[in-house]
Design a protein around this motif. Structure first.
Motif, PDB file in Angstrom:
ATOM      1  N   ALA A 112       5.450 -76.621  14.938  1.00  0.00           N
ATOM      2  CA  ALA A 112       6.069 -77.302  13.801  1.00  0.00           C
ATOM      3  C   ALA A 112       6.717 -76.289  12.858  1.00  0.00           C
ATOM      4  CB  ALA A 112       5.035 -78.138  13.057  1.00  0.00           C
ATOM      5  N   GLY A 113       6.070 -75.154  12.646  1.00  0.00           N
ATOM      6  CA  GLY A 113       6.661 -74.102  11.819  1.00  0.00           C
ATOM      7  C   GLY A 113       7.942 -73.559  12.425  1.00  0.00           C
ATOM      8  N   ALA A 114       7.969 -73.395  13.737  1.00  0.00           N
ATOM      9  CA  ALA A 114       9.187 -72.923  14.410  1.00  0.00           C
ATOM     10  C   ALA A 114      10.318 -73.924  14.240  1.00  0.00           C
ATOM     11  CB  ALA A 114       8.911 -72.673  15.894  1.00  0.00           C
ATOM     12  N   VAL A 115      10.005 -75.211  14.340  1.00  0.00           N
ATOM     13  CA  VAL A 115      11.026 -76.246  14.166  1.00  0.00           C
ATOM     14  C   VAL A 115      11.572 -76.228  12.738  1.00  0.00           C
ATOM     15  CG1 VAL A 115      11.367 -78.757  14.104  1.00  0.00           C
ATOM     16  CG2 VAL A 115      10.171 -77.706  16.027  1.00  0.00           C
ATOM     17  N   VAL A 116      10.691 -76.034  11.776  1.00  0.00           N
ATOM     18  CA  VAL A 116      11.124 -75.984  10.372  1.00  0.00           C
ATOM     19  C   VAL A 116      12.069 -74.807  10.145  1.00  0.00           C
ATOM     20  CG1 VAL A 116      10.314 -75.523   8.016  1.00  0.00           C
ATOM     21  CG2 VAL A 116       9.155 -77.223   9.433  1.00  0.00           C
ATOM     22  N   PHE A 117      11.720 -73.623  10.646  1.00  0.00           N
ATOM     23  CA  PHE A 117      12.597 -72.464  10.438  1.00  0.00           C
ATOM     24  C   PHE A 117      13.900 -72.599  11.218  1.00  0.00           C
ATOM     25  CE2 PHE A 117       8.954 -70.289   8.593  1.00  0.00           C
ATOM     26  CZ  PHE A 117       9.577 -69.660   7.526  1.00  0.00           C
ATOM     27  N   ALA A 118      13.842 -73.209  12.398  1.00  0.00           N
ATOM     28  CA  ALA A 118      15.073 -73.435  13.152  1.00  0.00           C
ATOM     29  C   ALA A 118      15.968 -74.424  12.414  1.00  0.00           C
ATOM     30  CB  ALA A 118      14.751 -73.948  14.551  1.00  0.00           C
ATOM     31  N   GLY A 119      15.370 -75.472  11.879  1.00  0.00           N
ATOM     32  CA  GLY A 119      16.141 -76.443  11.105  1.00  0.00           C
ATOM     33  C   GLY A 119      16.726 -75.833   9.844  1.00  0.00           C
ATOM     34  N   ALA A 120      15.943 -74.994   9.180  1.00  0.00           N
ATOM     35  CA  ALA A 120      16.445 -74.326   7.973  1.00  0.00           C
ATOM     36  C   ALA A 120      17.613 -73.408   8.319  1.00  0.00           C
ATOM     37  CB  ALA A 120      15.323 -73.528   7.307  1.00  0.00           C
ATOM     38  N   GLY A 121      17.534 -72.731   9.447  1.00  0.00           N
ATOM     39  CA  GLY A 121      18.627 -71.864   9.862  1.00  0.00           C
ATOM     40  C   GLY A 121      19.881 -72.638  10.190  1.00  0.00           C
ATOM     41  N   LEU A 122      19.722 -73.838  10.700  1.00  0.00           N
ATOM     42  CA  LEU A 122      20.895 -74.638  11.059  1.00  0.00           C
ATOM     43  C   LEU A 122      21.632 -75.191   9.849  1.00  0.00           C
ATOM     44  CD1 LEU A 122      19.539 -76.573  14.164  1.00  0.00           C
ATOM     45  CD2 LEU A 122      21.176 -74.687  14.124  1.00  0.00           C
ATOM     46  N   VAL A 123      20.928 -75.418   8.752  1.00  0.00           N
ATOM     47  CA  VAL A 123      21.590 -75.987   7.582  1.00  0.00           C
ATOM     48  C   VAL A 123      22.200 -74.920   6.667  1.00  0.00           C
ATOM     49  CG1 VAL A 123      20.187 -78.073   7.594  1.00  0.00           C
ATOM     50  CG2 VAL A 123      19.464 -76.127   6.221  1.00  0.00           C
ATOM     51  N   LEU A 124      21.974 -73.644   6.958  1.00  0.00           N
ATOM     52  CA  LEU A 124      22.602 -72.596   6.159  1.00  0.00           C
ATOM     53  C   LEU A 124      24.111 -72.614   6.353  1.00  0.00           C
ATOM     54  CD1 LEU A 124      20.146 -69.611   6.720  1.00  0.00           C
ATOM     55  CD2 LEU A 124      20.388 -71.004   4.674  1.00  0.00           C
ATOM     56  N   ARG A 125      24.835 -72.273   5.323  1.00  0.00           N
ATOM     57  CA  ARG A 125      26.291 -72.310   5.356  1.00  0.00           C
ATOM     58  C   ARG A 125      26.849 -71.406   6.459  1.00  0.00           C
ATOM     59  NH1 ARG A 125      28.902 -71.543  -0.145  1.00  0.00           N
ATOM     60  NH2 ARG A 125      28.695 -73.782  -0.159  1.00  0.00           N
ATOM     61  N   ASN A 126      26.313 -70.211   6.606  1.00  0.00           N
ATOM     62  CA  ASN A 126      26.817 -69.256   7.596  1.00  0.00           C
ATOM     63  C   ASN A 126      26.041 -69.296   8.907  1.00  0.00           C
ATOM     64  OD1 ASN A 126      28.709 -68.361   5.741  1.00  0.00           O
ATOM     65  ND2 ASN A 126      27.306 -66.824   4.910  1.00  0.00           N
ATOM     66  N   GLY A 127      25.255 -70.312   9.103  1.00  0.00           N
ATOM     67  CA  GLY A 127      24.456 -70.393  10.316  1.00  0.00           C
ATOM     68  C   GLY A 127      23.119 -69.701  10.130  1.00  0.00           C
ATOM     69  N   PRO A 128      22.332 -69.639  11.193  1.00  0.00           N
ATOM     70  CA  PRO A 128      20.999 -69.041  11.069  1.00  0.00           C
ATOM     71  C   PRO A 128      21.081 -67.555  10.703  1.00  0.00           C
ATOM     72  CG  PRO A 128      21.347 -69.967  13.269  1.00  0.00           C
ATOM     73  CD  PRO A 128      22.605 -70.125  12.519  1.00  0.00           C
ATOM     74  N   SER A 129      20.253 -67.158   9.768  1.00  0.00           N
ATOM     75  CA  SER A 129      20.194 -65.748   9.388  1.00  0.00           C
ATOM     76  C   SER A 129      19.237 -65.017  10.320  1.00  0.00           C
ATOM     77  CB  SER A 129      19.706 -65.618   7.937  1.00  0.00           C
ATOM     78  OG  SER A 129      18.363 -66.037   7.848  1.00  0.00           O
ATOM     79  N   ALA A 130      19.279 -63.705  10.253  1.00  0.00           N
ATOM     80  CA  ALA A 130      18.363 -62.892  11.068  1.00  0.00           C
ATOM     81  C   ALA A 130      16.916 -63.187  10.694  1.00  0.00           C
ATOM     82  CB  ALA A 130      18.675 -61.411  10.876  1.00  0.00           C
ATOM     83  N   GLN A 131      16.679 -63.458   9.410  1.00  0.00           N
ATOM     84  CA  GLN A 131      15.320 -63.747   8.961  1.00  0.00           C
ATOM     85  C   GLN A 131      14.817 -65.078   9.521  1.00  0.00           C
ATOM     86  OE1 GLN A 131      17.755 -62.776   6.829  1.00  0.00           O
ATOM     87  NE2 GLN A 131      17.035 -60.734   6.275  1.00  0.00           N
ATOM     88  N   SER A 132      15.667 -66.116   9.512  1.00  0.00           N
ATOM     89  CA  SER A 132      15.207 -67.405  10.031  1.00  0.00           C
ATOM     90  C   SER A 132      14.977 -67.332  11.540  1.00  0.00           C
ATOM     91  CB  SER A 132      16.184 -68.525   9.679  1.00  0.00           C
ATOM     92  OG  SER A 132      17.429 -68.339  10.298  1.00  0.00           O
ATOM     93  N   VAL A 133      15.808 -66.568  12.253  1.00  0.00           N
ATOM     94  CA  VAL A 133      15.610 -66.385  13.690  1.00  0.00           C
ATOM     95  C   VAL A 133      14.310 -65.621  13.940  1.00  0.00           C
ATOM     96  CG1 VAL A 133      16.518 -65.241  15.754  1.00  0.00           C
ATOM     97  CG2 VAL A 133      18.055 -66.535  14.267  1.00  0.00           C
TER      98      VAL A 133
END
Length: 163
Positions: A112-133
């Protein structure tokens, strides 16, 4: 019944593969956390190398856990008299020991934590950041380690039919 009680019932090859999986999971988590904490908006060559180490560790861990789980046969040699004296009633009722079940719960929580960080990376303006990945990799490694540990030890955990 604890993991230490079940460890001798695993095949030696499965033990070695599980240890490889746990060690590479720890290395991958450490590399992923260092990227997530120390990485800025752009990644230096050193941090990019750490990200590669984390990705390779994730692959090696998952492959070794899958191999260990597939190679370990289900243990059918348990009899009620073979259990430790401290066995509890739920083990005699055909249920999994709580130690083993906790790995499944941990795997689901980390997934569930992985899904949350993946989802957060997808909603970023520039796409997933290195930190979210990196955080996603850390949570996926934790989920893989917990889930495959559950699979491996559930094959050798004693089960008794309800009579």
């Amino acid at each position: 019944m604890t993991i230490g009680d079940l460890w001798p019932h695993l095949r030696p090859l499965c033990r070695a593969l599980a240890l490889l999986g746990w060690v590479t999971s720890a290395a991958g988590m450490a590399a992923g956390l260092s990227i997530a904490i120390a990485g800025g908006t752009t990644l230096s060559p050193t941090v990019q190398a750490l990200q590669l180490v984390s990705t390779i560790s994730m692959g090696v861990a998952v492959i070794s856990f899958i191999a260990a789980s597939l190679l370990q046969p289900r243990h059918r040699g348990w009899h009620p008299g073979e259990q430790e004296r401290g066995a509890v009633a739920h083990e005699q009722a055909g249920e999994m020991p709580p130690t083993i079940r906790s790995f499944l719960l941990a795997a689901l929580a980390l997934l569930a934590g992985a899904v949350v960080f993946a989802g957060a990376g997808l909603v970023l303006r520039n796409g997933p950041s290195a930190q979210s990945v990196a955080f996603c990799q850390v949570f996926l490694l934790g989920a893989a380690a917990s889930g495959f540990t559950f699979m491996l030890f559930s094959k050798v955990a004693p089960r008794h039919s309800r009579n």
